[in-house]
Design a protein around this motif. Structure first.
Motif, PDB file in Angstrom:
ATOM      1  N   TRP A 141       0.926  -1.293   0.094  1.00 32.89           N
ATOM      2  CA  TRP A 141       0.092   0.142   0.001  1.00 32.89           C
ATOM      3  C   TRP A 141       0.914   1.263  -0.058  1.00 32.89           C
ATOM      4  CZ3 TRP A 141      -3.888   2.874  -1.218  1.00 32.89           C
ATOM      5  CH2 TRP A 141      -4.003   3.947  -0.827  1.00 32.89           C
ATOM      6  N   THR A 142       1.817   1.484   0.779  1.00 30.17           N
ATOM      7  CA  THR A 142       2.729   2.414   0.913  1.00 30.17           C
ATOM      8  C   THR A 142       3.404   2.740  -0.373  1.00 30.17           C
ATOM      9  OG1 THR A 142       4.424   1.523   1.842  1.00 30.17           O
ATOM     10  CG2 THR A 142       2.830   2.646   3.513  1.00 30.17           C
ATOM     11  N   ASP A 143       3.882   1.723  -1.291  1.00 27.12           N
ATOM     12  CA  ASP A 143       4.467   2.298  -2.344  1.00 27.12           C
ATOM     13  C   ASP A 143       3.327   2.478  -3.457  1.00 27.12           C
ATOM     14  OD1 ASP A 143       6.731   1.082  -1.859  1.00 27.12           O
ATOM     15  OD2 ASP A 143       6.702  -0.956  -2.262  1.00 27.12           O
ATOM     16  N   PHE A 144       2.057   2.104  -3.198  1.00 24.58           N
ATOM     17  CA  PHE A 144       1.162   2.411  -4.224  1.00 24.58           C
ATOM     18  C   PHE A 144       0.697   3.825  -3.758  1.00 24.58           C
ATOM     19  CE2 PHE A 144      -3.410   3.285  -5.218  1.00 24.58           C
ATOM     20  CZ  PHE A 144      -3.655   2.666  -6.503  1.00 24.58           C
ATOM     21  N   PHE A 145       0.477   4.194  -2.626  1.00 27.04           N
ATOM     22  CA  PHE A 145       0.229   5.601  -2.378  1.00 27.04           C
ATOM     23  C   PHE A 145       1.087   6.454  -2.543  1.00 27.04           C
ATOM     24  CE2 PHE A 145      -0.620   8.795   1.480  1.00 27.04           C
ATOM     25  CZ  PHE A 145      -1.917   8.969   1.063  1.00 27.04           C
ATOM     26  N   ILE A 146       2.539   6.343  -2.676  1.00 32.29           N
ATOM     27  CA  ILE A 146       3.588   7.319  -2.884  1.00 32.29           C
ATOM     28  C   ILE A 146       3.632   7.218  -4.502  1.00 32.29           C
ATOM     29  CG2 ILE A 146       5.902   7.596  -2.826  1.00 32.29           C
ATOM     30  CD1 ILE A 146       5.955   6.130  -0.191  1.00 32.29           C
ATOM     31  N   GLN A 147       3.701   6.016  -5.208  1.00 34.76           N
ATOM     32  CA  GLN A 147       3.927   6.146  -6.605  1.00 34.76           C
ATOM     33  C   GLN A 147       2.787   6.574  -7.615  1.00 34.76           C
ATOM     34  OE1 GLN A 147       6.011   2.558  -7.706  1.00 34.76           O
ATOM     35  NE2 GLN A 147       7.109   2.516  -5.522  1.00 34.76           N
ATOM     36  N   ALA A 221      -8.415   4.846   3.566  1.00 37.65           N
ATOM     37  CA  ALA A 221      -8.118   5.816   2.527  1.00 37.65           C
ATOM     38  C   ALA A 221      -9.656   6.377   2.474  1.00 37.65           C
ATOM     39  CB  ALA A 221      -7.525   5.667   1.273  1.00 37.65           C
ATOM     40  N   GLU A 222     -10.605   5.445   2.072  1.00 41.58           N
ATOM     41  CA  GLU A 222     -12.090   5.842   1.675  1.00 41.58           C
ATOM     42  C   GLU A 222     -12.660   6.463   2.853  1.00 41.58           C
ATOM     43  OE1 GLU A 222     -13.966   5.280  -1.276  1.00 41.58           O
ATOM     44  OE2 GLU A 222     -14.787   3.506  -0.946  1.00 41.58           O
ATOM     45  N   LEU A 223     -12.659   5.857   4.047  1.00 44.97           N
ATOM     46  CA  LEU A 223     -12.985   6.327   5.306  1.00 44.97           C
ATOM     47  C   LEU A 223     -12.426   7.886   5.709  1.00 44.97           C
ATOM     48  CD1 LEU A 223     -13.089   3.367   7.649  1.00 44.97           C
ATOM     49  CD2 LEU A 223     -14.962   4.354   6.470  1.00 44.97           C
ATOM     50  N   ALA A 224     -11.239   8.085   5.096  1.00 43.93           N
ATOM     51  CA  ALA A 224     -10.738   9.560   5.534  1.00 43.93           C
ATOM     52  C   ALA A 224     -11.323  10.503   4.559  1.00 43.93           C
ATOM     53  CB  ALA A 224      -9.077   9.250   5.325  1.00 43.93           C
ATOM     54  N   PHE A 225     -11.560   9.740   3.295  1.00 45.28           N
ATOM     55  CA  PHE A 225     -11.932  10.953   2.371  1.00 45.28           C
ATOM     56  C   PHE A 225     -13.427  11.223   2.726  1.00 45.28           C
ATOM     57  CE2 PHE A 225     -11.168  11.279  -2.298  1.00 45.28           C
ATOM     58  CZ  PHE A 225     -12.103  12.504  -2.741  1.00 45.28           C
ATOM     59  N   THR A 226     -14.181  10.644   3.290  1.00 44.79           N
ATOM     60  CA  THR A 226     -15.597  10.933   3.903  1.00 44.79           C
ATOM     61  C   THR A 226     -15.344  11.982   4.606  1.00 44.79           C
ATOM     62  OG1 THR A 226     -15.621   9.287   5.554  1.00 44.79           O
ATOM     63  CG2 THR A 226     -16.494   8.540   3.400  1.00 44.79           C
ATOM     64  N   GLU A 251      -7.904   8.108  13.821  1.00 43.31           N
ATOM     65  CA  GLU A 251      -8.244   9.558  13.831  1.00 43.31           C
ATOM     66  C   GLU A 251      -6.963  10.321  13.558  1.00 43.31           C
ATOM     67  OE1 GLU A 251     -10.609  11.260  14.129  1.00 43.31           O
ATOM     68  OE2 GLU A 251     -11.985   9.690  14.198  1.00 43.31           O
ATOM     69  N   GLU A 252      -5.556   9.591  14.026  1.00 44.06           N
ATOM     70  CA  GLU A 252      -4.241  10.197  13.720  1.00 44.06           C
ATOM     71  C   GLU A 252      -3.882  10.147  12.111  1.00 44.06           C
ATOM     72  OE1 GLU A 252      -2.353  12.183  15.865  1.00 44.06           O
ATOM     73  OE2 GLU A 252      -4.273  11.984  17.030  1.00 44.06           O
ATOM     74  N   ARG A 253      -4.377   9.161  11.795  1.00 48.95           N
ATOM     75  CA  ARG A 253      -4.308   8.970   9.928  1.00 48.95           C
ATOM     76  C   ARG A 253      -4.700   9.501   9.117  1.00 48.95           C
ATOM     77  NH1 ARG A 253      -3.649   3.925  12.837  1.00 48.95           N
ATOM     78  NH2 ARG A 253      -5.865   3.146  12.145  1.00 48.95           N
ATOM     79  N   VAL A 254      -6.123  10.164   9.434  1.00 53.77           N
ATOM     80  CA  VAL A 254      -6.992  10.652   8.666  1.00 53.77           C
ATOM     81  C   VAL A 254      -6.483  11.721   7.741  1.00 53.77           C
ATOM     82  CG1 VAL A 254      -8.835  12.077   8.383  1.00 53.77           C
ATOM     83  CG2 VAL A 254      -9.251  10.210   9.944  1.00 53.77           C
ATOM     84  N   ASP A 255      -5.466  12.644   8.235  1.00 55.63           N
ATOM     85  CA  ASP A 255      -4.949  13.437   7.621  1.00 55.63           C
ATOM     86  C   ASP A 255      -3.844  13.090   6.406  1.00 55.63           C
ATOM     87  OD1 ASP A 255      -6.656  15.460   8.885  1.00 55.63           O
ATOM     88  OD2 ASP A 255      -4.977  15.949  10.110  1.00 55.63           O
ATOM     89  N   ILE A 256      -3.241  11.801   6.818  1.00 61.58           N
ATOM     90  CA  ILE A 256      -2.239  11.424   6.014  1.00 61.58           C
ATOM     91  C   ILE A 256      -3.020  10.942   4.785  1.00 61.58           C
ATOM     92  CG2 ILE A 256      -0.699   9.429   5.705  1.00 61.58           C
ATOM     93  CD1 ILE A 256       0.140   9.717   8.672  1.00 61.58           C
ATOM     94  N   PHE A 257      -3.889  10.220   4.949  1.00 62.48           N
ATOM     95  CA  PHE A 257      -4.701   9.576   3.706  1.00 62.48           C
ATOM     96  C   PHE A 257      -5.137  10.986   3.064  1.00 62.48           C
ATOM     97  CE2 PHE A 257      -5.054   5.868   6.411  1.00 62.48           C
ATOM     98  CZ  PHE A 257      -4.595   4.522   5.359  1.00 62.48           C
ATOM     99  N   ASN A 258      -5.627  12.175   3.665  1.00 60.89           N
ATOM    100  CA  ASN A 258      -6.276  13.067   2.637  1.00 60.89           C
ATOM    101  C   ASN A 258      -5.341  14.038   2.069  1.00 60.89           C
ATOM    102  OD1 ASN A 258      -8.952  12.125   3.018  1.00 60.89           O
ATOM    103  ND2 ASN A 258      -9.371  13.538   4.804  1.00 60.89           N
ATOM    104  N   LEU A 259      -4.181  13.590   2.172  1.00 57.83           N
ATOM    105  CA  LEU A 259      -3.173  14.339   1.319  1.00 57.83           C
ATOM    106  C   LEU A 259      -3.293  14.182  -0.151  1.00 57.83           C
ATOM    107  CD1 LEU A 259       0.059  13.698   3.175  1.00 57.83           C
ATOM    108  CD2 LEU A 259      -0.700  15.717   2.990  1.00 57.83           C
ATOM    109  N   TYR A 260      -3.790  12.949  -0.419  1.00 55.15           N
ATOM    110  CA  TYR A 260      -4.262  12.752  -2.014  1.00 55.15           C
ATOM    111  C   TYR A 260      -5.159  13.562  -2.281  1.00 55.15           C
ATOM    112  CZ  TYR A 260      -5.633  10.244  -6.017  1.00 55.15           C
ATOM    113  OH  TYR A 260      -6.030  10.112  -7.597  1.00 55.15           O
TER     114      TYR A 260
END
Length: 285
Positions: A141-147, A221-226, A251-260
């Protein structure tokens, strides 16, 4: 309307006049409307981009619909009339929410996310809004998220002179930290663009979701997007967690996912969204 008559002929192989047509708001990308024909009511949107946008949207809707987990409008067909591309769907009339709407919505999304695949990504690229979305299949996942998510949007923002090299450098400091910040999950089938503007209440009181940017990704990532524009009702998140629990610390990870999605908004709407990106980067780098 000659255009609609041609659409009807392509989709139904019938030459007939349209009983009724009503233009509706199609957003900033497409024109849209509802028409009646031969006793049926249909939604149509169109543009002249010639980008295969509707073709891949139809694929995404059909993929989601096959899971039989969330309610998805039936795809009638897509095609081209002259230089105009179109997508036609069954028309779903929006209703008022009932008491169990958010609970049922959370449960059905959890059921969708239980659909998995061997790798993150998809067997074809698609779009998020009007922007291309790359979906190369990757194991991690992290490779996919970055690349496939962050780097392409950063490049586009640089090419449009919306950011400078310093932002890239800050992201470079974030990348090595992501494996420790994000829990390992199997790929989950995601709608990919799930916010309050992309669902309505169907005939049976259920959530009907549309305008997808489908791929197999990390379900957080989906839950963060909502949560991007105020979030959904708390009952939605509780019922999702009851049906398919997520790891602590979300809750601490939401903002990381929402960088995209924030980078997507920078590229679509301008640099006002950079402040949220910078705040997140300052927390984690």
């Amino acid at each position: 309307m000659k255009f609609l008559s041609e659409v009807v002929f392509q989709l139904f192989n019938k030459k007939a006049s349209i009983d009724h047509f009503k233009s509706i708001g199609g957003g900033c990308i497409h024109q849209a409307g509802v028409f009646s024909f031969d006793g049926g009511k249909y939604f149509i949107k169109w543009n002249n981009y010639s980008s295969k946008m509707f073709e891949v949207e139809a694929k995404g809707l059909n993929l989601l619909r096959k899971t039989d987990s969330v309610s998805i409008p039936k795809v009638i067909g897509s095609g081209t009339v002259g230089e105009v591309d179109y997508l036609c769907l069954e028309c779903v009339e929006s209703r008022a929410q009932c008491g169990t709407f958010w609970v049922d919505f959370g449960t059905s999304l959890a059921q969708l996310h239980r659909n998995t695949a061997p790798k993150f990504g998809l067997d074809h690229d698609n779009f998020i809004g009007s922007l291309p979305q790359a979906n190369e299949l990757l194991d991690n996942w992290t490779d996919f998220f970055i690349q496939e998510r962050l780097i392409p949007q950063l490049k586009l923002a640089r090419d449009k002179a919306l950011i400078d090299a310093s932002l890239d450098q800050t992201f470079e400091r974030l990348y090595p930290k992501l494996p420790k910040l994000i829990p390992v999950e199997s790929p989950a089938l995601l709608h990919g663009d799930l916010w309050s503007g992309n669902f309505l209440v169907g005939d049976e009181g259920q959530a009907v979701i549309f305008d997808p940017a489908v791929y197999y990704g990390h379900r957080e990532a989906e839950l963060a997007f909502t949560r991007m524009f105020g979030g959904f009702d708390p009952l939605f998140y509780q019922s999702y967690h009851d049906a398919f629990p997520i790891d602590g610390g979300f809750e601490e990870r939401v903002d990381i996912f929402n960088l995209y999605p924030l980078l997507v908004h920078v590229n679509l709407f301008g640099p006002s969204y950079l402040s949220g990106i910078n705040q997140t980067l300052s927390r984690f780098t």
